[in-house]
Scaffold this motif. Sequence first.
Motif, mmCIF file in Angstrom:
data_model
loop_
_atom_site.group_PDB
_atom_site.id
_atom_site.type_symbol
_atom_site.label_atom_id
_atom_site.label_comp_id
_atom_site.label_asym_id
_atom_site.label_seq_id
_atom_site.Cartn_x
_atom_site.Cartn_y
_atom_site.Cartn_z
ATOM 1 N N ASN A 294 0.860 -1.185 0.000
ATOM 2 C CA ASN A 294 0.000 0.000 0.000
ATOM 3 C C ASN A 294 0.896 1.236 0.000
ATOM 4 N N CYS A 295 0.901 1.984 -1.089
ATOM 5 C CA CYS A 295 1.807 3.131 -1.173
ATOM 6 C C CYS A 295 1.282 4.122 -2.207
ATOM 7 N N ASP A 296 1.795 5.349 -2.145
ATOM 8 C CA ASP A 296 1.453 6.353 -3.159
ATOM 9 C C ASP A 296 2.181 6.066 -4.468
ATOM 10 N N VAL A 297 3.471 5.733 -4.361
ATOM 11 C CA VAL A 297 4.287 5.464 -5.547
ATOM 12 C C VAL A 297 5.026 4.147 -5.347
ATOM 13 N N CYS A 298 4.913 3.252 -6.316
ATOM 14 C CA CYS A 298 5.625 1.972 -6.276
ATOM 15 C C CYS A 298 6.562 1.922 -7.491
ATOM 16 N N ASP A 299 7.856 1.752 -7.219
ATOM 17 C CA ASP A 299 8.873 1.739 -8.279
ATOM 18 C C ASP A 299 9.354 0.299 -8.483
ATOM 19 N N SER A 300 9.024 -0.278 -9.631
ATOM 20 C CA SER A 300 9.360 -1.685 -9.894
ATOM 21 C C SER A 300 10.584 -1.854 -10.792
ATOM 22 N N ARG A 301 11.262 -0.776 -11.167
ATOM 23 C CA ARG A 301 12.286 -0.841 -12.211
ATOM 24 C C ARG A 301 13.506 -1.667 -11.815
ATOM 25 N N VAL B 133 1.062 -11.197 -5.060
ATOM 26 C CA VAL B 133 1.550 -9.865 -4.704
ATOM 27 C C VAL B 133 0.483 -8.868 -5.156
ATOM 28 N N THR B 134 -0.020 -8.081 -4.209
ATOM 29 C CA THR B 134 -1.028 -7.073 -4.524
ATOM 30 C C THR B 134 -0.403 -5.696 -4.372
ATOM 31 N N ILE B 135 -0.507 -4.884 -5.421
ATOM 32 C CA ILE B 135 0.041 -3.524 -5.397
ATOM 33 C C ILE B 135 -1.131 -2.543 -5.430
ATOM 34 N N ASN B 136 -1.328 -1.837 -4.320
ATOM 35 C CA ASN B 136 -2.333 -0.773 -4.234
ATOM 36 C C ASN B 136 -1.584 0.560 -4.230
ATOM 37 N N SER B 137 -1.621 1.276 -5.365
ATOM 38 C CA SER B 137 -0.781 2.461 -5.481
ATOM 39 C C SER B 137 -1.394 3.469 -6.432
ATOM 40 N N GLU B 138 -1.097 4.756 -6.171
ATOM 41 C CA GLU B 138 -1.503 5.806 -7.108
ATOM 42 C C GLU B 138 -0.717 5.686 -8.412
ATOM 43 N N VAL B 139 0.606 5.444 -8.285
ATOM 44 C CA VAL B 139 1.471 5.384 -9.463
ATOM 45 C C VAL B 139 2.367 4.159 -9.381
ATOM 46 N N LEU B 140 2.458 3.424 -10.475
ATOM 47 C CA LEU B 140 3.393 2.313 -10.605
ATOM 48 C C LEU B 140 4.397 2.680 -11.692
ATOM 49 N N ILE B 141 5.689 2.697 -11.318
ATOM 50 C CA ILE B 141 6.749 3.010 -12.279
ATOM 51 C C ILE B 141 7.321 1.692 -12.807
ATOM 52 N N VAL B 142 7.382 1.567 -14.127
ATOM 53 C CA VAL B 142 7.883 0.338 -14.750
ATOM 54 C C VAL B 142 8.890 0.695 -15.837
ATOM 55 N N ASN B 143 9.672 -0.328 -16.255
ATOM 56 C CA ASN B 143 10.450 -0.255 -17.493
ATOM 57 C C ASN B 143 10.189 -1.554 -18.254
ATOM 58 N N GLU B 144 10.850 -1.758 -19.393
ATOM 59 C CA GLU B 144 10.583 -2.942 -20.213
ATOM 60 C C GLU B 144 10.844 -4.227 -19.446
ATOM 61 N N GLU C 172 14.753 6.037 -17.850
ATOM 62 C CA GLU C 172 15.810 6.843 -17.232
ATOM 63 C C GLU C 172 15.594 6.940 -15.725
ATOM 64 N N GLU C 173 16.596 7.452 -15.043
ATOM 65 C CA GLU C 173 16.510 7.619 -13.594
ATOM 66 C C GLU C 173 15.493 8.715 -13.268
ATOM 67 N N THR C 174 14.630 8.424 -12.341
ATOM 68 C CA THR C 174 13.574 9.361 -11.959
ATOM 69 C C THR C 174 13.536 9.475 -10.447
ATOM 70 N N ASP C 175 13.472 10.714 -9.962
ATOM 71 C CA ASP C 175 13.366 10.940 -8.525
ATOM 72 C C ASP C 175 11.917 10.811 -8.086
ATOM 73 N N VAL C 176 11.712 10.197 -6.925
ATOM 74 C CA VAL C 176 10.409 10.201 -6.273
ATOM 75 C C VAL C 176 10.542 11.127 -5.063
ATOM 76 N N ARG C 177 9.795 12.215 -5.075
ATOM 77 C CA ARG C 177 9.917 13.218 -4.027
ATOM 78 C C ARG C 177 8.623 13.261 -3.214
ATOM 79 N N ILE C 178 8.737 12.994 -1.912
ATOM 80 C CA ILE C 178 7.596 13.048 -0.999
ATOM 81 C C ILE C 178 7.725 14.319 -0.163
ATOM 82 N N VAL C 179 6.706 15.166 -0.186
ATOM 83 C CA VAL C 179 6.734 16.432 0.553
ATOM 84 C C VAL C 179 5.544 16.478 1.492
ATOM 85 N N ASN C 180 5.796 16.705 2.772
ATOM 86 C CA ASN C 180 4.736 16.870 3.755
ATOM 87 C C ASN C 180 4.647 18.351 4.125
#
Length: 404
Positions: A9-16, A29-40, A63-71
């Motif tokens: 359970n997350c806002d962003v899940c990075d599977s790359r 495996v269950t992924i509950n997320s706003e955004v799932l980042i994938v590559n080929e 390419e490399e992508t930053d995930v930025r969490i701001v509270n």
Amino acid sequence: MEKKSLILNCDVCDSRNMKEEDYRQYETVTINSEVLIVNEVSKGMLLRLSVRQNIERTLECEEETDVRIVNGAYEITADRMPQKPVILVANGPLKVMPGTETVLGKYKCLIINGPAEFPESLTDFMNNMTVNGKVTTYPDDHVILGDDFVMDQYFPLRAVEGKKYFARNAVILQDADVDIAELLQKHIRIRTPRLIVPESRIEECSCLFDADVDFVVVPEGMALVCGDAVLDEELIRRKGRRLFVYGHLELKEDADMEMIRRETGQLVVTGSVSLYRHQKEEFQKLDARYEDLRIKSQERVLQGMVTVHLNKKLFDRSPDGIRIGSAVKVVIEEDVTPEMIIDGLNGINCLQIECSEEQREALDRINPEYGMMPPMLPMSEEKAGPGMPGEIAPLIVNAESYVM
């Protein structure tokens, strides 16, 4: 050996960067997320594994992508260019400044858990965004004033010649000393949906505003009360007997209704009036105009008690009903009739109810949060399913962002 399941359970899940062997150990495996980042590569792994996806958006990023969490509050400005593409999760208000087209191009995705504010020229970038809150826009070439801007006598001195100004909700003119002529000489323009103005100053003010501005006119001789207010002796002493309230008005439970009726000459309220049931008849004798009348609830709330005894005396002292929350046991005494339960019990949440058969039939006829909670199922040290004994408890991961 039976396999566990994994729930993410997350806002962003990075599977790359995931490794397939790390996830073969799970039955599902269950992924509950706003955004799932994938590559080929990771797309193929997710298809081969038993993965359930509850995803709002899938982004393919080689390419490399930053995930930025701001509270908290976050601003996107022209001088803050990200070095790499960014996925932003902001738990708070977001404000986007004008001239940030290039900067916004670096943001692959924005998830905003709060309100978002944009210049009108950049609304096309909102397609790349999920906003769980109110979205508002403002004109790029205007100076931003307060949402409800009260124009005082110093504003004509501070205003810059030829500038345009913007107030999101309203401009309020209540100071008689405001020099409108000086603003006109400086060629000032003000954009706002609503202008609250004394009747005597409509004509001179109209040249400052767009033609579609909505005039809220304060009649001559009435005192403007800007914002929500309480109708009491202190307000009448400060503002006088004729009141124009731009906002909502309320009465306290112990308000002196005889004094209010005697001292209030005329009352206009642009919003609602909130009062108690016993005040309604006296209030309606006033010369008053308002949007609507709201009766404040005097519901009795009994929360978090071990044992609650309901009797006739308690119902008689609770004119707006009784609500019981998170009690262990509720005992309904013999003097409580079925009619009292139907008319006066607004909600009940408890483990056990002790009552007569007639009282239980009355409980079944109302629609509160009523119901016996099921007994807790025993859990062993090795097996602790969320609802079924004998199941292996899944491994649950709760996080703002998760890298597989």
